[in-house]
Motif scaffolding. Structure first.
Motif, PDB file in Angstrom:
ATOM      1  N   LEU A 306      -7.031 -11.620  -9.081  1.00  0.00           N
ATOM      2  CA  LEU A 306      -8.427 -12.168  -8.660  1.00  0.00           C
ATOM      3  C   LEU A 306      -9.367 -11.691  -9.801  1.00  0.00           C
ATOM      4  N   MET A 309      -9.500 -13.007 -13.046  1.00  0.00           N
ATOM      5  CA  MET A 309     -10.269 -14.055 -13.024  1.00  0.00           C
ATOM      6  C   MET A 309     -11.903 -13.894 -12.866  1.00  0.00           C
TER       7      MET A 309
ATOM      8  N   PHE B 202      -5.831 -22.523  -3.458  1.00  0.00           N
ATOM      9  CA  PHE B 202      -6.648 -22.605  -4.440  1.00  0.00           C
ATOM     10  C   PHE B 202      -8.121 -22.652  -3.855  1.00  0.00           C
ATOM     11  N   ILE B 205      -9.094 -18.703  -3.849  1.00  0.00           N
ATOM     12  CA  ILE B 205      -8.849 -18.140  -4.858  1.00  0.00           C
ATOM     13  C   ILE B 205     -10.395 -18.461  -5.526  1.00  0.00           C
ATOM     14  N   SER B 206     -10.766 -19.853  -5.305  1.00  0.00           N
ATOM     15  CA  SER B 206     -11.796 -20.331  -6.056  1.00  0.00           C
ATOM     16  C   SER B 206     -12.925 -19.509  -5.682  1.00  0.00           C
ATOM     17  N   GLY B 209     -12.944 -15.705  -6.913  1.00  0.00           N
ATOM     18  CA  GLY B 209     -12.908 -15.492  -8.107  1.00  0.00           C
ATOM     19  C   GLY B 209     -14.383 -15.856  -8.733  1.00  0.00           C
ATOM     20  N   LEU B 212     -14.733 -20.351  -9.042  1.00  0.00           N
ATOM     21  CA  LEU B 212     -14.143 -21.038  -9.971  1.00  0.00           C
ATOM     22  C   LEU B 212     -13.593 -22.234  -9.940  1.00  0.00           C
ATOM     23  N   THR B 214     -10.701 -25.350 -10.975  1.00  0.00           N
ATOM     24  CA  THR B 214      -9.289 -25.331 -11.006  1.00  0.00           C
ATOM     25  C   THR B 214      -8.820 -24.842 -12.363  1.00  0.00           C
ATOM     26  N   GLN B 216     -10.417 -22.824 -14.349  1.00  0.00           N
ATOM     27  CA  GLN B 216     -10.499 -21.290 -14.558  1.00  0.00           C
ATOM     28  C   GLN B 216      -9.250 -20.580 -13.956  1.00  0.00           C
ATOM     29  N   ILE B 217      -9.111 -21.214 -12.642  1.00  0.00           N
ATOM     30  CA  ILE B 217      -8.071 -20.447 -11.892  1.00  0.00           C
ATOM     31  C   ILE B 217      -6.677 -20.361 -12.673  1.00  0.00           C
ATOM     32  N   GLY B 223      -2.822 -15.705 -13.961  1.00  0.00           N
ATOM     33  CA  GLY B 223      -3.572 -16.565 -12.776  1.00  0.00           C
ATOM     34  C   GLY B 223      -2.647 -17.421 -12.034  1.00  0.00           C
ATOM     35  N   VAL B 227      -1.071 -17.851  -8.273  1.00  0.00           N
ATOM     36  CA  VAL B 227      -1.060 -19.021  -7.488  1.00  0.00           C
ATOM     37  C   VAL B 227       0.393 -19.408  -6.844  1.00  0.00           C
TER      38      VAL B 227
END
Lengths: 317, 317
Positions: A306, A309, B202, B205-206, B209, B212, B214, B216-217, B223, B227
């Motif tokens: 993380l 990112m 997702f 994490i978005s 981060g 972010l 998708t 960028q993830i 990364g 996931v």
């Protein structure tokens, strides 16, 4: 006729921000000849030197013997001690910044965060003594050449990979004359892992939670439990690398953090201020050690993934 | 003499934001009598109804039969279908908001995110049929009562806990007459776990981060690997709850996400806009299922712990 004087010990501080200026001021106060390489604040430091404001140590100002833009400009032979207070961040080539000033007898002193940050330096300078040092200090830069010392100051060190040399003792004596304590350790890697138990966990969480302070991280039972679980992973990795930590340490750290004043980690401050974070030194090296040693560390791996990112998003490329 | 007309199907949409307005408009277009409970935009919707802008379905406007501040104000007997498009967030008592309009024959239709979100409703209304529905749609609110439909629209549903009733088929027929596809499933819980494979990973994490998208993830190998590892944990939990997922699904999801346009998850959008996030429905329930089933899920637990910290910091209390 004047008596023969012993030549002063010559120290060159490379990366003289708040930490470098602080320890430079202490060495100067103890009679060393202190020079600095500082690029960002070169003009101000050359003109006015450093001013250190400290309730505990008193206010001090000092003018470095040489203020340099590059270690290659250092005059008068190689220094006795090359004090490296550079941040360990990607894209900053520490070896290249140090090399021009490293002579055959120069002791390299790394006052830097993270674990396993010495190997690269020891490999680049195989014939030099390397001291690895952990700063327990709260200082910040309040302006060009101006440093405020808030608390603590101890520098815990020993030779890398182990032992305590005569020259390490001499450095400790100087710094202690300057006003702080320098506990010496013949197992400095273990000391780094001990500090990492806190740093590896609190630093990334503070950033990922949105620049949280320590009180916010520990505000809930779930948050505290997560911190402890992640610390257990650091513990297992430290043990696998041959540096077992006392099992009660994690809970002691959490307890002390809860009881202490709320504060933001260095990584959270870097993040908030758009500065590069010491991601690799603080957690990347720990995760890589886990992989190398075959120790599962899914929580730390999550934090690291993380953070990478966040770093990619928030920092200019 | 006029022929006897069949009374129209009566639907009440509770929580009529973008999703509720969208499906409400489709039901209206198919001849249902659609009423809405909407609190935030009550005045605008009562005055002007809804306007739906859609390239695929054409622009549509409709005026609900009744525009209500509360389900308790619903007139004319209980609805045939109570369409619940409330967000599943802490502090929002879905049962209390629904209860006044639930009659003995009312079918409760949950068009909501997350897993294991039906049990609370089924327990509160043990004699009512519950339909659990997954919306695959991109819509947003562009103003009071104004909805823009970007893409997709399918509503995948079945009865909770399993099966497909006659009334579920009738609802599907209506919505399909309205212009979308409604694949029915007699294993809706499995379908929820399938969607959760993407959402649980997702969405958090978005946010963590730093909002972010998708792309960028998935921008780095690390990364993408993270996931996938987190998805494997969802897979194991789904299997333990009796809903095994196809093992190739995770990689297919990642691949499709990488090939599709970059976009921000609903949770990232909520976070950026300071709205409550569906943390519990999307990941809290998954982590609790893991604990209940004894499945290790350290990556998901990490995401959840961090998200709770973010939530606590960013939302007003």
């Amino acid at each position: 006729m004047k008596e023969a004087e012993q030549a002063p010990i010559r120290a060159l501080v490379v990366g003289a921000g708040a930490i470098g200026g602080f320890y430079g001021a202490l060495l100067h106060g103890a009679g060393a000849e202190v020079s600095v390489v500082c690029r960002g604040e070169f003009d101000a430091v050359r003109e006015r030197g450093y001013e250190l404001a400290s309730d505990r140590l008193g206010n001090r100002s000092f003018r470095p013997a040489q203020v340099l833009r590059s270690a290659g400009d250092y005059q008068g032979g190689a220094p006795d001690y090359l004090i490296v207070t550079l941040k360990v961040v990607e894209g900053l080539d520490r070896v290249a910044l140090m090399r021009p000033a490293v002579g055959p007898h120069t002791v390299i002193v790394l006052i830097e965060n993270g674990v396993e940050i010495e190997a690269e330096i020891a490999a680049a300078f195989p014939d030099n003594e390397v001291i690895s040092a952990l700063a327990f200090v709260q200082v910040s830069r309040t302006g060009p050449g101006r440093i405020r010392h808030f608390a603590f100051g101890d520098l815990n060190f020993g030779n890398y990979p182990s032992g305590v040399s005569e020259r390490a003792r001499r450095l400790a004596a100087l710094l202690e004359a300057g006003g702080i304590r320098c506990p010496l350790t013949d197992k400095v890697a273990a000391a780094r892992w001990q500090k990492a138990l806190w740093n590896t966990v609190f630093n990334p969480i503070s950033v990922l939670g949105g620049a949280l302070d320590t009180a916010q991280i520990l505000a809930t039972a779930e948050g505290s439990a997560f911190v402890l679980e992640a610390m257990r992973e650091v513990e297992a990795i430290a043990a696998a690398t041959g540096h077992p930590l006392a099992p009660e340490l994690a809970e002691q750290f959490i307890d002390a953090t809860r009881k202490g004043p709320a504060y933001k980690t260095s990584m959270a401050l870097d993040y908030e201020n758009g500065r590069p974070m010491e991601t690799e030194a603080i957690i990347g090296n720990v995760v890589r050690a886990a992989q190398r040693e075959g120790v599962p560390a899914p929580r730390l791996a999550s934090l690291y993934a993380l953070l990478k990112m966040v770093e990619r998003k928030s920092l200019p490329r």
